[in-house]
Design a protein around this motif. Structure first.
Motif, PDB file in Angstrom:
ATOM      1  N   LEU A   9       0.822  -1.216   0.000  1.00 46.73           N
ATOM      2  CA  LEU A   9       0.000   0.000   0.000  1.00 46.73           C
ATOM      3  C   LEU A   9       0.856   1.266   0.000  1.00 46.73           C
ATOM      4  O   LEU A   9       0.554   2.243  -0.691  1.00 46.73           O
ATOM      5  CB  LEU A   9      -0.910  -0.021   1.234  1.00 46.73           C
ATOM      6  N   ALA A  10       1.929   1.240   0.762  1.00 48.47           N
ATOM      7  CA  ALA A  10       2.783   2.425   0.885  1.00 48.47           C
ATOM      8  C   ALA A  10       3.446   2.809  -0.425  1.00 48.47           C
ATOM      9  O   ALA A  10       3.879   3.959  -0.600  1.00 48.47           O
ATOM     10  CB  ALA A  10       3.853   2.190   1.948  1.00 48.47           C
ATOM     11  N   ASP A  11       3.515   1.858  -1.391  1.00 45.79           N
ATOM     12  CA  ASP A  11       4.149   2.131  -2.682  1.00 45.79           C
ATOM     13  C   ASP A  11       3.205   2.800  -3.672  1.00 45.79           C
ATOM     14  O   ASP A  11       3.662   3.323  -4.709  1.00 45.79           O
ATOM     15  CB  ASP A  11       4.679   0.833  -3.310  1.00 45.79           C
ATOM     16  N   ILE A  12       1.909   2.777  -3.377  1.00 43.65           N
ATOM     17  CA  ILE A  12       0.960   3.321  -4.356  1.00 43.65           C
ATOM     18  C   ILE A  12       0.089   4.445  -3.796  1.00 43.65           C
ATOM     19  O   ILE A  12      -0.678   5.059  -4.526  1.00 43.65           O
ATOM     20  CB  ILE A  12       0.040   2.211  -4.911  1.00 43.65           C
ATOM     21  N   ALA A  13       0.195   4.730  -2.500  1.00 44.31           N
ATOM     22  CA  ALA A  13      -0.666   5.759  -1.903  1.00 44.31           C
ATOM     23  C   ALA A  13       0.043   6.453  -0.748  1.00 44.31           C
ATOM     24  O   ALA A  13       1.000   5.926  -0.167  1.00 44.31           O
ATOM     25  CB  ALA A  13      -1.964   5.130  -1.409  1.00 44.31           C
ATOM     26  N   LYS A  14      -0.420   7.640  -0.417  1.00 44.79           N
ATOM     27  CA  LYS A  14       0.046   8.364   0.766  1.00 44.79           C
ATOM     28  C   LYS A  14      -0.761   7.860   1.957  1.00 44.79           C
ATOM     29  O   LYS A  14      -1.992   7.843   1.915  1.00 44.79           O
ATOM     30  CB  LYS A  14      -0.148   9.872   0.583  1.00 44.79           C
ATOM     31  N   LEU A  15      -0.092   7.465   3.022  1.00 47.48           N
ATOM     32  CA  LEU A  15      -0.761   6.870   4.176  1.00 47.48           C
ATOM     33  C   LEU A  15      -0.614   7.755   5.400  1.00 47.48           C
ATOM     34  O   LEU A  15       0.469   8.288   5.668  1.00 47.48           O
ATOM     35  CB  LEU A  15      -0.181   5.482   4.467  1.00 47.48           C
ATOM     36  N   ASP A  16      -1.693   7.896   6.140  1.00 51.13           N
ATOM     37  CA  ASP A  16      -1.692   8.719   7.347  1.00 51.13           C
ATOM     38  C   ASP A  16      -2.442   7.981   8.447  1.00 51.13           C
ATOM     39  O   ASP A  16      -3.467   7.340   8.184  1.00 51.13           O
ATOM     40  CB  ASP A  16      -2.372  10.060   7.055  1.00 51.13           C
ATOM     41  N   VAL A 137      -3.461  -6.093 -13.140  1.00 53.75           N
ATOM     42  CA  VAL A 137      -2.302  -5.505 -13.819  1.00 53.75           C
ATOM     43  C   VAL A 137      -2.424  -5.687 -15.324  1.00 53.75           C
ATOM     44  O   VAL A 137      -3.159  -6.556 -15.803  1.00 53.75           O
ATOM     45  CB  VAL A 137      -0.986  -6.156 -13.332  1.00 53.75           C
ATOM     46  N   VAL A 138      -1.683  -4.842 -16.041  1.00 57.29           N
ATOM     47  CA  VAL A 138      -1.561  -5.011 -17.492  1.00 57.29           C
ATOM     48  C   VAL A 138      -0.523  -6.108 -17.698  1.00 57.29           C
ATOM     49  O   VAL A 138       0.664  -5.914 -17.390  1.00 57.29           O
ATOM     50  CB  VAL A 138      -1.120  -3.707 -18.166  1.00 57.29           C
ATOM     51  N   GLU A 139      -0.967  -7.245 -18.168  1.00 57.93           N
ATOM     52  CA  GLU A 139      -0.098  -8.412 -18.216  1.00 57.93           C
ATOM     53  C   GLU A 139       1.020  -8.246 -19.242  1.00 57.93           C
ATOM     54  O   GLU A 139       0.813  -7.752 -20.354  1.00 57.93           O
ATOM     55  CB  GLU A 139      -0.928  -9.662 -18.531  1.00 57.93           C
ATOM     56  N   PRO A 149       4.037  -0.782  -9.407  1.00 58.23           N
ATOM     57  CA  PRO A 149       2.797   0.012  -9.401  1.00 58.23           C
ATOM     58  C   PRO A 149       2.457   0.618 -10.761  1.00 58.23           C
ATOM     59  O   PRO A 149       1.282   0.883 -11.037  1.00 58.23           O
ATOM     60  CB  PRO A 149       3.077   1.091  -8.359  1.00 58.23           C
ATOM     61  N   ASP A 150       3.469   0.803 -11.609  1.00 56.39           N
ATOM     62  CA  ASP A 150       3.201   1.360 -12.942  1.00 56.39           C
ATOM     63  C   ASP A 150       2.408   0.393 -13.816  1.00 56.39           C
ATOM     64  O   ASP A 150       1.818   0.790 -14.829  1.00 56.39           O
ATOM     65  CB  ASP A 150       4.521   1.692 -13.651  1.00 56.39           C
TER      66      ASP A 150
END
Length: 418
Positions: A9-16, A137-139, A149-150
């Motif tokens: 999760l931390a690789d794709i979003a800002k977490l608080d 994901v785009v395979e 994440p891209d």
């Protein structure tokens, strides 16, 4: 089949970790901000509080995740908000649409509810470190490709949720066109358009005066309606009373046999079914409990004896609509009786019921020489009661149909805005 991969999760979003505020210490003088807690109800919103001068709320569009309480409950917040204890806040990139977020929420909530709980393996220990979510994901054709994440297929999420929205709209329309219409037809309520006569009936008021010259139907009311001739009858002229004969207990409620009526508003006083041998009361009667709550009964039933509840058996032919009209006229009993002054047949048998009366073409009361229902020979206007309830049903059904159409319209607007 769409390929899925897990992403931290931390690789794709800002977490608080949220505001961690105590709701009990918040003020509500001029509430303007939602307060999100660990509940699974109402989108996680448990209160509406004042904005704090030096603390900005989280902006609309963020996702909240419950660490404790209703663990794993995940919601998209459509308005600015503060959070309580054990609520995480997830901020996805600005280009992520509402539909994409809804897909993301479903995937994250499924993972959290499956693997985490409030004690021992808490979400908050993993939230900012290794909490992962499975996403499409785009395979790649390269078998050695390392997905990042891209590679997340956000467009698939967009398309899938949009597709589900369209399916939901189709279901709503089918429900509106088939299920609702079938129900209305089966119950005889498919003709729910109010006629002029229906409007006339609904605009009428029953005049509670025993005058020599009753008001004519043409006499206008300030609201634009008309007076309907009415007179006072007493309970004992219209009903006899009876009670149960067996002290039916909670242990006797087994889901078999007849319904059992006790005192109370919940479920119209019905506490379940029993096959314990006891007195059966006929349908098309009315029950009144110790608080004055009156309910029409369209099925046979039994009554407890440990709570003060009794049945009114009509001295006339009572239909469902007449019964509903009668119980509406009895609603004043709840203002007269309470636990400290319990309602009983002895206390109400001489109380009044204001009912519409039958009149002739000139507006004069039709008098019953046998004085069956009233010492002065007045006769309740059973037909008027039937028509009044029928018109009221039409009005309610029309509101339901209009509401259903509005739900479909709003669903289409939301889907169309995607």
């Amino acid at each position: 089949m769409m390929k899925h991969k897990e992403f931290v999760l931390a690789d794709i979003a800002k977490l608080d970790s949220g505001n961690k505020m105590d709701k009990n210490k918040m003020t509500r003088k001029n509430p303007s901000v939602n307060f999100v807690s660990r509940t699974a109800l109402n989108n996680g919103i448990s209160d509406y509080v004042d904005k704090i001068k030096d603390i900005e709320p989280f902006p609309a569009g963020c996702i909240t995740l419950a660490f404790g309480g209703s663990v794993g409950s995940c919601f998209l917040q459509e308005e600015p908000f503060y959070t309580g204890q054990n609520v995480g806040v997830i901020t996805l990139p600005k280009n992520i649409t509402t539909e994409m977020k809804l897909y993301f929420i479903t995937a994250l909530e499924k993972k959290c509810k499956l693997y985490f709980h409030a004690f021992g393996n808490e979400i908050n220990k993993h939230f900012k470190t290794d909490l992962a979510v499975s996403l499409p994901v785009v395979e790649s054709d390269d078998e050695k490709h390392v997905y990042t994440p891209d590679d997340i297929n956000w467009q698939y999420m967009q398309d899938r949720v949009t597709e589900l929205e369209q399916e939901h709209i189709a279901e709503l329309e089918q429900d509106r066109a088939a299920k609702l219409d079938a129900y209305l037809k089966a119950t005889g309520l498919n003709d729910y358009e109010l006629t002029e006569d229906d409007k006339h009936i609904l605009a009428s008021k029953v005049r509670n005066k025993d005058e020599k010259e009753p008001a004519k139907e043409s006499e206008s009311l300030p609201e634009g309606g008309w007076w309907k001739g009415g007179r006072e009858f007493i309970f004992s002229d219209l009903f006899t009373s009876q009670t149960g004969d067996t002290d039916i207990q909670k242990k006797d409620i087994n889901g078999k046999g007849c319904y059992v009526v006790s005192a109370g508003l919940s479920n119209h006083g019905i506490i379940g079914k029993t096959d314990r041998e006891s007195k059966i009361i006929d349908k098309n009667t009315i029950t009144v409990d110790m608080f004055g709550n009156a309910f029409y009964r369209d099925t046979e039933y039994k009554m407890v004896t440990h709570a003060r509840v009794f049945a009114l058996s009509p001295k006339f032919e009572m239909t469902e609509k007449i019964g509903l009209y009668m119980t509406a006229c009895m609603s004043y009993l709840t203002k007269k009786f309470a636990y400290s002054n319990m309602c009983s047949w002895n206390k109400i048998q001489n109380l009044p019921l204001c009912l519409p009366i039958q009149t002739d073409d000139s507006g004069e009361p039709v008098i019953d020489a046998g004085k069956t229902y009233n010492p002065k020979g007045y006769i309740p206007d059973w037909e008027y009661m039937e028509r009044y309830i029928k018109a009221t049903e039409k009005e309610i059904i029309k509101e339901v149909v209009l509401y259903k159409d509005e739900v479909i319209k709003k669903a289409k607007e939301i889907a169309g805005a995607a």
